[in-house]
Design a protein around this motif. Structure first.
Motif, PDB file in Angstrom:
ATOM      1  N   GLU A 277       0.879  -0.679  -0.132  1.00  0.00           N
ATOM      2  CA  GLU A 277      -0.061   0.612   0.325  1.00  0.00           C
ATOM      3  C   GLU A 277       0.721   1.446   0.103  1.00  0.00           C
ATOM      4  N   HIS A 289      -3.140   3.365   2.640  1.00  0.00           N
ATOM      5  CA  HIS A 289      -4.493   3.305   1.817  1.00  0.00           C
ATOM      6  C   HIS A 289      -4.091   2.010   1.109  1.00  0.00           C
ATOM      7  N   VAL A 290      -4.545   0.928   2.451  1.00  0.00           N
ATOM      8  CA  VAL A 290      -4.968  -0.428   1.356  1.00  0.00           C
ATOM      9  C   VAL A 290      -6.483  -0.663   0.400  1.00  0.00           C
ATOM     10  N   GLU A 292      -9.057  -1.826  -1.830  1.00  0.00           N
ATOM     11  CA  GLU A 292     -10.142  -2.298  -1.606  1.00  0.00           C
ATOM     12  C   GLU A 292     -10.923  -2.277  -2.684  1.00  0.00           C
ATOM     13  N   PRO A 293     -11.067  -3.966  -3.331  1.00  0.00           N
ATOM     14  CA  PRO A 293     -10.637  -4.981  -2.972  1.00  0.00           C
ATOM     15  C   PRO A 293      -9.223  -4.989  -3.091  1.00  0.00           C
ATOM     16  N   PRO A 294      -8.490  -5.926  -3.048  1.00  0.00           N
ATOM     17  CA  PRO A 294      -6.945  -6.573  -3.917  1.00  0.00           C
ATOM     18  C   PRO A 294      -6.729  -6.457  -4.481  1.00  0.00           C
ATOM     19  N   THR A 306      -9.648 -11.208 -10.225  1.00  0.00           N
ATOM     20  CA  THR A 306     -10.143  -9.448  -9.015  1.00  0.00           C
ATOM     21  C   THR A 306     -10.232  -8.861 -10.549  1.00  0.00           C
ATOM     22  N   GLN A 311      -8.971   3.715  -6.382  1.00  0.00           N
ATOM     23  CA  GLN A 311      -9.280   4.506  -4.860  1.00  0.00           C
ATOM     24  C   GLN A 311      -8.457   5.516  -5.026  1.00  0.00           C
TER      25      GLN A 311
END
Length: 391
Positions: A277, A289-290, A292-294, A306, A311
């Protein structure tokens, strides 16, 4: 370990190579004098010690030492000088013509010939190494373009640390481009080592430099890079003769982070592709800043499925973005503790940009005790304040 900076804004950066060159020149001069000093020491010792003790046989070490440090012609001159000095010492000691004297002269002659051959081989290897380094440096310039200190409203500063001491390029990569859609930045890390990792890095950077101008959305750019990485994986597996599809994917994918800074909005957009991140430094505080989703790493999108999601985070004038590869957070100290980049960034949050990057680099090397297990790259972007002139 050698470091390859992305930028050289720090005022001491330009003088460091000059100081290193001066130290290297002095060391080479000292090593070049060593065989001459040894020859003189042997002559003096043989003339000064009692009659039954003779230092002349030690003269055989002179051509050996010369072969390790000097060119072939200088080694030949010292070898001949050592042989002549040995003969004169034998004559002055009254040993000329005796079997022991003949054996000493033969030994010095044989060692001198072997030393000349070893010196010629060493010089040949040194020429090959210089050529390889020249090619590596050219490849580095082609693969990792030097980043500008400033792109429009963004100031950039960073550092790249290869894990291998003699390496010039590795599996980490980065790029920043001013595009019609804003300034776009890519930082990533190819899983794998050696030339395959360098080849994958080159392919991804080439794709980014093309797609960054064409793709209107950051998510679309990420999908294009994933397709490029997938083709790279397929090519590598075909070349390696993999028995099953994707059999080698675990060593051929890349984590990456895509960043877009619009010109007319105080925000930054991210697309995480399995990458650590990013950090934002705002008013002296550090925020992570994680994803969402990875997102899936580049090259594995069709396997994991995925979606690539954008973001958006605030990025106002005066804010900073800290982008890095996992070498900056997965490096362990002697007690097995990971390096805490966020904590170090909090301590240095108020420092000027160049000092911040220099300090974070020093913190990592201190934590690793100067011995990195993985390549590490870090890039900090600072958004200029309104009306601030370019520097």
């Amino acid at each position: 370990m050698h470091d390859a900076p992305l930028d050289t804004q720090h005022p001491r950066a330009a003088s460091a190579p000059a100081r290193a060159a001066i130290r290297l020149t002095g060391l080479r001069a000292l090593r070049g004098l060593a065989p001459v000093l040894l020859l003189l020491a042997v002559v003096l010792a043989d003339l000064l010690i009692p009659g039954r003790l003779h230092a002349a046989p030690v003269m055989a070490a002179v051509p050996v030492l010369a072969a390790m440090t000097l060119p072939v012609w200088a080694t030949a001159v010292l070898a001949c000088t050592a042989l002549a000095a040995t003969g004169l010492l034998q004559w002055s000691d009254g040993l000329w013509g005796r079997p022991a004297s003949d054996m000493t002269l033969m030994s010095v002659s044989l060692v001198a010939l072997v030393g000349l051959g070893a010196c010629a081989l060493r010089r040949s290897r040194e020429r090959e190494l210089r050529q390889v380094r020249s090619v590596a440096e050219a490849a580095q310039r082609a693969l990792l373009h030097p980043l500008p200190r400033r792109l429009e409203s963004l100031e950039l500063c960073g550092v790249y640390l290869p894990a291998e001491a003699e390496a010039r390029i590795g599996g980490d990569f980065y790029e920043a481009l001013p595009t019609p859609h804003g300034i776009r930045v890519l930082i990533g890390d190819v899983r794998g080592k050696g030339l395959p990792a360098v080849g994958a890095s080159a392919a991804l950077l080439g794709a980014f430099r093309e797609l960054a101008y064409r793709e209107a959305s950051l998510a679309g750019l990420a999908r294009g890079l994933d397709e490029s990485a997938g083709r790279q994986i397929a090519t590598m597996e075909e070349g390696a003769g993999a028995a099953e599809p994707r059999a080698l994917f675990t060593e051929r994918f890349a984590t990456a982070l895509l960043v877009e800074v619009p010109r007319d909005e105080p925000v930054a957009r991210f697309v995480h592709c399995g990458h650590p991140e990013p950090l934002t430094i705002r008013a002296g505080r550090v925020h992570g800043h994680v994803a969402e989703p990875p997102g899936a790493p580049l090259g594995l999108g069709d396997l994991i499925g995925t979606p690539q999601v954008e973001q958006t985070v605030p990025f106002a004038p005066g804010d900073r973005l800290v982008l890095y590869t996992d070498g900056f957070i997965e490096t362990r100290d002697r007690d097995g503790r990971f390096h805490d980049l966020a904590a170090r960034a909090r301590i240095r949050a108020t420092q000027p940009l160049a000092a911040l990057v220099t300090g974070l680099r020093a913190d990592l090397l201190k934590h690793a005790d100067g011995d990195l297990d993985d390549d590490a790259a870090l890039l900090v972007l600072e958004r200029g304040r309104a009306g601030e002139p370019g520097r």
